[in-house]
Every structure is written in structure tokens, then in C-alpha cells.
Design a protein around this motif. Structure first.
Motif, short mmCIF file in Angstrom:
data_model
loop_
_atom_site.label_atom_id
_atom_site.label_comp_id
_atom_site.label_asym_id
_atom_site.label_seq_id
_atom_site.Cartn_x
_atom_site.Cartn_y
_atom_site.Cartn_z
N MET A 594 -19.64 -14.20 -1.91
CA MET A 594 -19.40 -13.96 -3.15
C MET A 594 -17.80 -13.60 -3.11
SD MET A 594 -22.16 -15.00 -4.11
CE MET A 594 -22.48 -14.12 -6.17
N LEU A 595 -16.97 -14.98 -3.79
CA LEU A 595 -15.80 -15.17 -4.32
C LEU A 595 -15.18 -14.72 -6.02
CD1 LEU A 595 -12.66 -14.47 -2.72
CD2 LEU A 595 -12.92 -17.12 -3.06
N TYR A 596 -15.44 -13.79 -6.13
CA TYR A 596 -14.61 -13.62 -7.53
C TYR A 596 -13.38 -14.34 -7.72
CZ TYR A 596 -19.20 -10.98 -8.54
OH TYR A 596 -20.13 -11.12 -7.99
N TYR A 777 -19.15 -9.75 -1.02
CA TYR A 777 -18.59 -9.89 -2.57
C TYR A 777 -17.31 -10.01 -1.64
CZ TYR A 777 -22.57 -8.77 -4.51
OH TYR A 777 -24.23 -9.43 -5.04
N LEU A 778 -16.31 -10.69 -2.46
CA LEU A 778 -14.97 -10.86 -1.37
C LEU A 778 -13.94 -10.55 -3.01
CD1 LEU A 778 -15.29 -14.32 -0.03
CD2 LEU A 778 -15.42 -11.19 0.88
N LEU A 779 -13.22 -9.22 -3.09
CA LEU A 779 -12.57 -9.19 -3.61
C LEU A 779 -11.71 -9.42 -3.95
CD1 LEU A 779 -14.90 -7.03 -5.79
CD2 LEU A 779 -15.11 -9.02 -5.82
N ALA A 780 -9.71 -9.88 -5.10
CA ALA A 780 -9.02 -9.55 -5.05
C ALA A 780 -7.51 -8.51 -5.42
CB ALA A 780 -7.86 -10.75 -5.12
N HIS A 781 -7.45 -7.51 -5.10
CA HIS A 781 -6.96 -6.82 -5.41
C HIS A 781 -5.14 -7.16 -5.47
CE1 HIS A 781 -5.76 -1.69 -6.01
NE2 HIS A 781 -4.98 -2.34 -5.81
N SER A 782 -4.96 -7.32 -7.10
CA SER A 782 -4.22 -8.45 -7.39
C SER A 782 -2.93 -7.62 -8.20
CB SER A 782 -5.15 -9.41 -8.48
OG SER A 782 -4.67 -9.09 -9.17
N ASP A 783 -2.15 -8.01 -7.74
CA ASP A 783 -0.73 -7.53 -8.77
C ASP A 783 -0.16 -8.56 -9.84
OD1 ASP A 783 1.12 -5.56 -9.84
OD2 ASP A 783 2.36 -5.91 -8.39
#
Length: 832
Positions: A594-596, A777-783
């Protein structure tokens, strides 16, 4: 520039081009495609491809049968329309809507006659006439009879007006709108036919000029900031006004004691917010009903006992005489007079919990007459005892009723504060939904009433600010100066937005539309000029609060908009996906990933980061997008949309979950996973039926050829909503029956059973195998960082202010409510 899409359909490679004059369509429109030369045996030889025109049949799109048009989708918003049901709602509004306005007699005349000395009857009658006509013009004429009708499917408030405008004109700053959103049942607007050219010109101006969109957003955010400021000032002034009644009655109870007791009550008030109001909510309406009964009866008693001639104040000539006598002082007195309509905006903001008719009945037959009697009674008492102005409310109460009244007054002040605090929570939550406020933790305090929420950070911030305000000012007079600016500011915003709704959506007569701001806007601007005259005596406070929250909300919205645009620019092209192949350049292992992502179209670039950092990727990938649309509520059966992202052997899909700005997103991940799998199966079966129907039609037309489906960023075909309502099964069975009777003849026999369709059965078995392997669950820790060539102010805002907000708000697993044990995160930096 023409956009090129490449897909694979079986063993045949299909390349299509779509430009300004050629596009993917349905129905009877003409489409062009480029197919390999038939003499090449399916291969491209010599670089030659031939173009053919294809007449496609009108494919049954899921939006043509959006959620099967389920009847009763607004059942959760159903309100009893019978007479007794309306009267019951009207009674309930007393405890939720009118607490703030009901407590205004505690301090209105005290503040007015703190600015104007009482020398004659004209002073009292003039002030009373001002109060009476202010209540009649703003709450009664403006809100009860006009503004309440500008609701958004039963929802009111600043964001409801903004959502109406966003649905008519594309003025939303975040570019994630989709044509599919217009098919939500609550999205449609009732517009006059034909539309006026005036409305179309205004719409075109708003859509084409980015400055107009920005100004509109800033105006809405300013109104929202003022409401949050009310959440600070209402508890402070209400509690202090109630406690100040003990001065003069209890020996030694001075100003310091009032401040200390008020602070203790405020600490208790904000401390119990985490437990919710559902357990004591049933007591609010009876207490406020008793309070209004006390106001009316004590006021009538004072009029009959002391001076019945105060009825002369119905003659507006006393307003003229009041200003003629006092001149500039009378102008300053308007700052105290405006306090009589504090809480008028709550009538519109809390509309979603009640009905228009219930609020109209409660105000017209209970609140309005009781307030008039209360103010007339105080004026009658002042006619005989003019030196009682500093404590006019409690001095006018008969001695035998003093202690019962002060208890009820304190409870009424707490209820008024509670209602404003809850309204602040809802306002912040709506701001978060529309991308205008950093994501914060929201706690649901009631299992039965999903609208009852608690936001810890906002609660403690309000408490600290309330304590600071009480401790610094130590008087209701200066707090009243600040309170008036916040109240009038919200009213001016509402007047402006309702005028825009009149011009765009209602399309009323131009004279009538302009008469609304001319009458009510003029009155509000007069009051605003009066309260601004006390800027240095406390009036600066709400402007500081509003400016602070306005900066926070606009910076968050601005940063989020730049981040989204960066994601759109960096999304993965279909050419690159084609080069990777169905294995995506790595190993595909059983399981569902599950790519958010916030993207509503295209493949997010974060997928590339996972492919680079992970040794393998899941056999089924679902890109999940949580999206808020400008409607108050999205019915559950219309909430989810589903589509295929790449050719079949890629097993990649997109799920768009749509929510309204008042929806509560509180879903258990297990039920969502089960819903996802069931909907995937439903989608695959519907897709197979559509393909078979089209192939069967093409075979019967000798001038047509078989075509593949466009993927990627083209027109989104084969969308299907994810549905879990039990009613869908009934509708689905009836729909299946109608389809079997109506189009079974058109379908080939291979589509009658999945067992006879090898490709469908293979894909279903692969989906079941992936489901058995579990979800990740595939999440991005974005900046987010500003580009090096950006100007200084942009770097300051994005790198420091927006970066600080992102680091200190909820993100990732906490924001999406997904299980921590099944999460994989990778870092991602967006240069904006």
C-alpha cells in the motif's frame, strides 16, 4: 506538445498519441491510434506505423452508475422534519448555539456606560435603542433570514461558503481536482437555468487570475483565524463576567480574587475537554433554557416595577439624540454595544448539527424576546438607579434570586465557553481537511457522535492564552475591546462571502445582491471602526492572534501546494515503467504493498525510491491517495475510486479515498484491507466485462479494430468505487439481474463465468495469494527544501517556517492511521 502513452495488451504493443485535437474519448467520438503494420507480423519494421480511426462504443463507466445511485445516502444527516421534531431541535439549539449570545447581558451595559456617563434618560434610552436594533438587524435580519440559507448541504460556517464557491469555480489552490469529484451526489449545485453572463464573468475572473484565488483564500483564512481567536476570548470574558458578580456581595472579594477564581475555573474547563461533553451534554439545553427564562422574567419584572417608559426605546430617534449629545463618546460606546451580538456567527457555524427552521424558531420565539426583556429590564433599573452601571446585571436581580442566578450565570458562561471551544476544534479540523492547517492529533470523545472531537494541542494552547489574557487585563472592559474586533471581523468575512454566493450561485438580482453588503456591511464597518478606536486598550489582541494563525495556515497551504506541484513534476513516466517491465526491474514477492501518496494521477516518484532501496517489491501494488473534496460529507458508498495504473501483468492499481471537510477519518486498517481486496475483485470482474463487451462490439463492426486501454496519465477509464455498505449488495444483485436481462446477449459466453476466462482467473488467484501473504504500508518520510536559486523570502518560509511545522506535526503512520508493525519508510526530499 503531444503526450505519448505506451501500453501492452497481451502480446501486442500499442502506441497512442493524444494532443489538443486528438484525445481518448468514449461514446461515438472519433479516436486515433497507431498500430503496427499488419504486414510486419506484429513487429515494427522500418519504423513505419499506420494510423487508423476507431469508433469506440460508449463504455459503461463507473461514474455513469456512481455507486449504483444508492437511495438514502444522506441518511446519517437525516433530521426529523415533523413539527415536534423541529421543536425538539429548537430546544437543543439553546444549549449549543445561543450560549454566547445569552451571556452577553452580563457585560454589555457595563461596558457601554463605562465609556458614556449617564446624565439623563436620553443616555439610557439611546443605548437601549442601539442594542435593540443591533440585535434586530444583525442576528435576526441578516443571519436568521438570509445567511442561514447559504448553507452547504446543511453545513454552515466560513468553510461551507468557501466550499460552495470552490465547487462552482475552480479556485482551490491545490491542483488535485478531478472531473470525478463532480459526480459525488452532494457536489452538485442547484443553479438557475440559464446561467447569467454576470456570474460567468465573475467565475472566469476568479479562475484565471491567481491573485484572485489567493485573496479569496486569505480572506477565508482571516475569518477562520478570527474564530480561533474567539475561542480564546469567549471563555475569558464569559467566566470573568460571571465571577465578578461576587464582588460587593462577598466581603474582601476583590479584583485579585476574581482573577484567581476565573483562572481556576478555566483550568478545570479546559482540563475536562479530553473527556468530551457527551455525558453532560443533555444538561446544556435545560440549563440555558432556565437561563433565558431567568433573563426574560427578571427583565419583565424590572420593567413593570421600575420604569415602563423604557418602551420608548423602540423609537430609533433616541439613537440620533444619543449621538447628538455625546458625539465622539457615543462612537466609542458602539464598541460596547456590539457585544450584544457576540455569538451570532455560531448560529451559522453550528448549523450542521441542527436545521435552519429549528435555529430560526429558537431565536425568533425564545432568544430574541428574552434578550429584549433582559436589556429593557436593566435599562428600567438604571432609570431609577443610574449609579449601578458597573454592576448593572447583578444589581438588577432581586435579592432573593441573587445566589440562584449567579449559579445559573456561571453554568451558562461555562456552557457558552464549551460551545466556543468545541467550535474552535471543528474549525481547526476543517482547516486541516482543506490543507490549510498542520496535521494535529484528533481524539474522538464519543462513539455515537462522531462530530465530538478533542484536539490536545489546540486545547492547551487556548487554555494558556485564556489564562494569560485574564492575568494581564484583569478586567472585562479591555477584554471586551478585543472581543468586539474578533466578532465583527468574522461577520464582515461572512457578509462578503455570502454576497459572492449570491452573485455566483444564487444569481439573484444585482440590486438585491448589492443591497445585502450595502446594508449589513455598512453597519458592520461602522462597528469595526468603533472597536478599532480602542486598539491600544486591548483591541490589538485579536489582531495578533489572527495574524499568527493566518501566517501558520497560509504558510502550510503554500508549502503543501509547492510540494504537490513538485510531486506532479517528478512523477514516473509510463515510458520508464514500460522499460522496467512487469517485474519493475526487481523481484516481485507475494504480498500487497500500500503506497501512500497525495498524487491523484500518475505514478509517484517515491515508488522509484522503494525500487532502489528494497531488494524486492510486492506482487500487487496499490497507490492510495487520501483526498479531501469541497463538500461537507462524502457518502461511504461514493468515497472510494479504483483504477488500474499499468498493463495487467504489472498488477498496479490506484485507490482514491475521498472525504468531506466534516468527515471523520477513523477506519480500522483490518476492515480497510478486507474492503480493498473485495473491491479489487469487483473491479477486475467489471473490467473483464467491459473489455468483453467492447471486443464483441468491435467484432460486429468490420470497420473497427480492437484497441487497448490507455494507461498512465490519460483519461481514467475503468474506474470503480470501493463500496462496503450492506445496501450495495441489494442494489448490486438487482443491477446484476438487469444487466443479465439487458446486455447478456451482447456479452460473449466467455464472460459468463470467471472459470472460462483464464486471464481473469489468473489475476484473481494472484490477488488471493498476495492477500494471504499480508499487507505492507509503504510511506515516504519527506522533506521539502527551496531550490538554491530561490529568493530569500521563499527560502526563509519553506526551509525554516514550513520545515518547522512539518517536523512538529503528525506525519506518516500517525497521520494515515496504519499499523506500525507493517510499515516501510524511505526518505524523500522535494526541491520546490
Amino acid at each position: 506538445m503531444e503526450e505519448r502513452d505506451e501500453i501492452e495488451e497481451g502480446s501486442e504493443r500499442v502506441v497512442s498519441r493524444s494532443g489538443s485535437d486528438l484525445r481518448w474519448v468514449d461514446g461515438s467520438e472519433v479516436e486515433t491510434e497507431i498500430v503496427p503494420n499488419s504486414d510486419s507480423g506484429g513487429r515494427e519494421e522500418g519504423g513505419y506505423l499506420r494510423r487508423r480511426l476507431v469508433k469506440k462504443p460508449k463504455r459503461a463507466d463507473s461514474f455513469d452508475v456512481e455507486a449504483m445511485e444508492i437511495a438514502g445516502t444522506d441518511a446519517h444527516r437525516f433530521k426529523d422534519s415533523s413539527i415536534w421534531g423541529t421543536l425538539a431541535l429548537a430546544f437543543q439549539t439553546l444549549g449549543v448555539v445561543y450560549g454566547d449570545m445569552g451571556t452577553s447581558p452580563l457585560y454589555v451595559f457595563t461596558d457601554v456606560f463605562g465609556r458614556v456617563n449617564i446624565d439623563s434618560d436620553v443616555d439610557i434610552l439611546g443605548a437601549l435603542s442601539l442594542v435593540m436594533y443591533t440585535i434586530a438587524i444583525i442576528p435576526l435580519a441578516k443571519y436568521v433570514f438570509v445567511v442561514l440559507k447559504a448553507n452547504d448541504n446543511g453545513e454552515g460556517g466560513t468553510f461551507a461558503l468557501y466550499s460552495l464557491i470552490c465547487r462552482y469555480a475552480k479556485v482551490n489552490m491545490l491542483p488535485n481536482q478531478q472531473p470525478a469529484d463532480e459526480h459525488i451526489s452532494s457536489f452538485r449545485l442547484k443553479l438557475p437555468t440559464p446561467e447569467l453572463k454576470r456570474a460567468l464573468r465573475i467565475k472566469e475572473t476568479l479562475e484565471k487570475r491567481s491573485a484572485s484565488k489567493t485573496l479569496l483564500l486569505l480572506f477565508v483564512l482571516m475569518g477562520t483565524s478570527m474564530i480561533i481567536g474567539d475561542g480564546i476570548l469567549t471563555p475569558a470574558i464569559s467566566v470573568m463576567s460571571a465571577v465578578s458578580g461576587l464582588q460587593g456581595e462577598v466581603p474582601g472579594f476583590g479584583t485579585n480574587a476574581v482573577v484567581v477564581v476565573s483562572i481556576l475555573i478555566l483550568i478545570v474547563l479546559f482540563g475536562i475537554q479530553q473527556f468530551g461533553t457527551s455525558k453532560v451534554g443533555f444538561m446544556f439545553s435545560p440549563i440555558l433554557a432556565l437561563w433565558f427564562l431567568s433573563l426574560g422574567s427578571i427583565g419583565l419584572y424590572n420593567v413593570l416595577k421600575h420604569d415602563i417608559t423604557v418602551l420608548r426605546a423602540f423609537n430609533p430617534i433616541y439613537i440620533y439624540l444619543f449621538f447628538k449629545k455625546h458625539d465622539e463618546e457615543a462612537w466609542y460606546a458602539l464598541g460596547g454595544c456590539v457585544l450584544c451580538i457576540t455569538g451570532a456567527e455560531v448560529m451559522f457555524a453550528d448549523l450542521g448539527h441542527f436545521s435552519v427552521r429549528a435555529i430560526q424558531i429558537a431565536f425568533s420565539f425564545v432568544v430574541f424576546p428574552c434578550l429584549l426583556f433582559a436589556y429593557m429590564g436593566q435599562a428600567a433599573y438604571l432609570m431609577r438607579f443610574p449609579h449601578s452601571a458597573p454592576r448593572i446585571f447583578y444589581d438588577s436581580v432581586p435579592d432573593s434570586l441573587f445566589w440562584p442566578v449567579i449559579v445559573i450565570a456561571t453554568l451558562a458562561a461555562l456552557i457558552a465557553s464549551q460551545a466556543m471551544i468545541s467550535a474552535t476544534f471543528s474549525c481547526v479540523k476543517q482547516s486541516m481537511a482543506l490543507g490549510c492547517f498542520p496535521r494535529l492529533k484528533i481524539v474522538h470523545t464519543s462513539r455515537r457522535m462522531m462530530g465530538q472531537i478533542y484536539i490536545p494541542v489546540i486545547n492547551w494552547f487556548l487554555m494558556v492564552m485564556c489564562i494569560v489574557v485574564v492575568a494581564i487585563f484583569q478586567s472585562t472592559t479591555e477584554i471586551a475591546n478585543a472581543y468586539g474586533i474578533a466578532e465583527v471581523g468574522v461577520m464582515i468575512v461572512t457578509t462578503s462571502l455570502v454576497t459572492l454566493v449570491m452573485l455566483l450561485i444564487w444569481q439573484t438580482n444585482l440590486f438585491v445582491a448589492l443591497l445585502f453588503p450595502l446594508v449589513f456591511g455598512s453597519v458592520e464597518l461602522i462597528y469595526m471602526s468603533a472597536v478599532l478606536s480602542k486598539f491600544y486598550q486591548g483591541g490589538w489582541l485579536p489582531l495578533v492572534f489572527a495574524s499568527f494563525f493566518l501566517c501558520v495556515m497560509y504558510i502550510w497551504n503554500y508549502g503543501s501546494m509547492l510540494k504537490y506541484r513538485s510531486e506532479v513534476r517528478e512523477k514516473i513516466s509510463m515510458d520508464f515503467m514500460t522499460e522496467l517491465g512487469s517485474t519493475l526491474g526487481t523481484v516481485r514477492v507475494p504480498g500487497i504493498g500500500m503506497l501512500y501518496s497525495e498524487l491523484v494521477q500518475g505514478i509517484p516518484s517515491i515508488l522509484g525510491q522503494f525500487l532502489l532501496n528494497l531488494p524486492a517489491i510486492h506482487s500487487v501494488i496499490v497507490v492510495v491517495c487520501i483526498k479531501y473534496v469541497p463538500v461537507p460529507v462524502v457518502p461511504q458508498e461514493e468515497r472510494f475510486l479504483f483504477r488500474r495504473l499499468c498493463p495487467k501483468d504489472y498488477h498496479m492499481f490506484r485507490c482514491i479515498a475521498r472525504y468531506g471537510y466534516t468527515d471523520i477519518r477513523k477506519e480500522d486498517h483490518h476492515s480497510f484491507e478486507q474492503l480493498l481486496v473485495e473491491s479489487l475483485e469487483m473491479f477486475l470482474r467489471r473490467e473483464a466485462q467491459d473489455i468483453a463487451l467492447e471486443n464483441n462490439w468491435n467484432e460486429s463492426d468490420s470497420d473497427s479494430v480492437s484497441v487497448g486501454y490507455p494507461e498512465g496519465d490519460g483519461i481514467e477509464d475503468l474506474k470503480f468505487p470501493l463500496m462496503r455498505d450492506s445496501r450495495l449488495q441489494e442494489v448490486g444483485s438487482s443491477t446484476s439481474a438487469s444487466e443479465e436481462n439487458g446486455i447478456s446477449a451482447a456479452l460473449p459466453s466467455s464472460m459468463m463465468s470467471s472459470d472460462e476466462d483464464p486471464s481473469l482467473e489468473y489475476e484473481l488467484s494472484a490477488l488471493r495469494e498476495a492477500t494471504d501473504s499480508g499487507f505492507t504500508y509503504l510511506l515516504a518520510h519527506s522533506d521539502v527544501r527551496a531550490k538554491k536559486n530561490s529568493f530569500f523570502l521563499k527560502k526563509l518560509v519553506i526551509n525554516y517556517f514550513y520545515g518547522f511545522l512539518r517536523r512538529n506535526c503528525r506525519a506518516g503512520a500517525a497521520n494515515y492511521t496504519v499499523p506500525h508493525m507493517n510499515i516501510i519508510e524511505v526518505g524523500m526530499t522535494y526541491m520546490v
